[in-house]
Scaffold this motif. Structure first.
Motif, PDB file in Angstrom:
ATOM      1  N   MET A  16       0.827  -1.253  -0.067  1.00 44.64           N
ATOM      2  CA  MET A  16       0.117  -0.037  -0.038  1.00 44.64           C
ATOM      3  C   MET A  16       0.792   1.261   0.161  1.00 44.64           C
ATOM      4  SD  MET A  16      -3.090   1.081   2.152  1.00 44.64           S
ATOM      5  CE  MET A  16      -4.124  -0.245   1.364  1.00 44.64           C
TER       6      MET A  16
ATOM      7  N   GLN B  68       2.147  10.800  11.439  1.00 45.93           N
ATOM      8  CA  GLN B  68       1.763   9.495  11.018  1.00 45.93           C
ATOM      9  C   GLN B  68       1.822   9.073   9.557  1.00 45.93           C
ATOM     10  OE1 GLN B  68      -2.193  10.752  12.716  1.00 45.93           O
ATOM     11  NE2 GLN B  68      -2.637   8.730  11.997  1.00 45.93           N
TER      12      GLN B  68
ATOM     13  N   LYS C 226      -3.259   7.760   4.009  1.00 45.60           N
ATOM     14  CA  LYS C 226      -3.473   7.434   2.437  1.00 45.60           C
ATOM     15  C   LYS C 226      -3.722   8.870   2.129  1.00 45.60           C
ATOM     16  CE  LYS C 226      -5.812   2.775   2.125  1.00 45.60           C
ATOM     17  NZ  LYS C 226      -7.229   2.272   2.048  1.00 45.60           N
TER      18      LYS C 226
ATOM     19  N   THR D 193      -6.887  10.728   6.010  1.00 48.45           N
ATOM     20  CA  THR D 193      -7.552   9.321   5.805  1.00 48.45           C
ATOM     21  C   THR D 193      -6.333   8.370   6.139  1.00 48.45           C
ATOM     22  OG1 THR D 193      -9.037   9.868   4.081  1.00 48.45           O
ATOM     23  CG2 THR D 193      -8.524   7.663   4.080  1.00 48.45           C
ATOM     24  N   LEU D 194      -6.550   7.520   6.916  1.00 50.86           N
ATOM     25  CA  LEU D 194      -5.594   6.719   7.695  1.00 50.86           C
ATOM     26  C   LEU D 194      -5.692   5.457   6.820  1.00 50.86           C
ATOM     27  CD1 LEU D 194      -6.467   7.288  11.324  1.00 50.86           C
ATOM     28  CD2 LEU D 194      -5.027   8.713   9.804  1.00 50.86           C
ATOM     29  N   ASN D 195      -4.576   4.418   7.121  1.00 48.67           N
ATOM     30  CA  ASN D 195      -4.337   3.181   6.410  1.00 48.67           C
ATOM     31  C   ASN D 195      -5.517   2.305   6.652  1.00 48.67           C
ATOM     32  OD1 ASN D 195      -2.943   1.269   5.204  1.00 48.67           O
ATOM     33  ND2 ASN D 195      -2.220   0.454   6.672  1.00 48.67           N
ATOM     34  N   ASP D 196      -6.363   2.399   7.556  1.00 50.27           N
ATOM     35  CA  ASP D 196      -7.514   1.404   7.585  1.00 50.27           C
ATOM     36  C   ASP D 196      -8.752   2.173   7.210  1.00 50.27           C
ATOM     37  OD1 ASP D 196      -8.032   3.264   9.633  1.00 50.27           O
ATOM     38  OD2 ASP D 196      -8.293   1.854  11.137  1.00 50.27           O
ATOM     39  N   ASN D 197      -8.667   3.136   6.602  1.00 47.14           N
ATOM     40  CA  ASN D 197      -9.833   4.062   6.006  1.00 47.14           C
ATOM     41  C   ASN D 197     -10.707   4.983   6.852  1.00 47.14           C
ATOM     42  OD1 ASN D 197      -9.442   3.682   3.224  1.00 47.14           O
ATOM     43  ND2 ASN D 197     -10.224   1.560   3.310  1.00 47.14           N
ATOM     44  N   THR D 198     -10.150   4.966   8.149  1.00 48.94           N
ATOM     45  CA  THR D 198     -10.820   5.706   9.346  1.00 48.94           C
ATOM     46  C   THR D 198     -10.321   7.237   9.014  1.00 48.94           C
ATOM     47  OG1 THR D 198      -9.059   5.558  10.862  1.00 48.94           O
ATOM     48  CG2 THR D 198     -11.171   3.824  11.042  1.00 48.94           C
ATOM     49  N   LYS D 199     -11.035   8.036   9.203  1.00 48.05           N
ATOM     50  CA  LYS D 199     -11.068   9.443   9.159  1.00 48.05           C
ATOM     51  C   LYS D 199     -10.473  10.236  10.717  1.00 48.05           C
ATOM     52  CE  LYS D 199     -12.755   9.730   5.055  1.00 48.05           C
ATOM     53  NZ  LYS D 199     -12.012   9.632   3.695  1.00 48.05           N
TER      54      LYS D 199
END
Length: 81
Positions: free
Chosen positions: A1, A18, A21, A53-59
């Motif tokens: 990714m 951190q 994405k 937007t984080l790696n796990d698609n959380t915001k």
């Protein structure tokens, strides 16, 4: 990714550092999104909301009063005012 590194700094502390994405920023003329391999840019930020937007698609949402952003080689540096 394919992830980018973001560092958001206020005058007195590190807000976050951190891997992400994407990032949506409140630009002076309009908001804009930075994705992996974005062209280098420096921009002024207005009062508004930064959305990570984080790696796990959380915001992750951060309210800001303005600042500047530099994007270069998948590293995003945000200096808040």
């Amino acid at each position: 990714m394919n992830l980018m590194e973001v560092e958001i700094l206020s005058p007195d502390k590190i807000i976050t550092k951190q891997k992400i994405k994407s990032i949506k920023l409140p630009g002076k003329l309009s908001s804009f999104t930075v994705l992996y391999n974005h062209a280098p840019i420096i921009s002024i930020l207005e009062k508004g909301t930064i959305v990570l937007t984080l790696n796990d698609n959380t915001k992750k949402v951060i309210e800001v009063n303005g600042g500047i952003v530099e994007v270069k080689k998948n590293k995003i540096s945000v200096l808040l005012t």
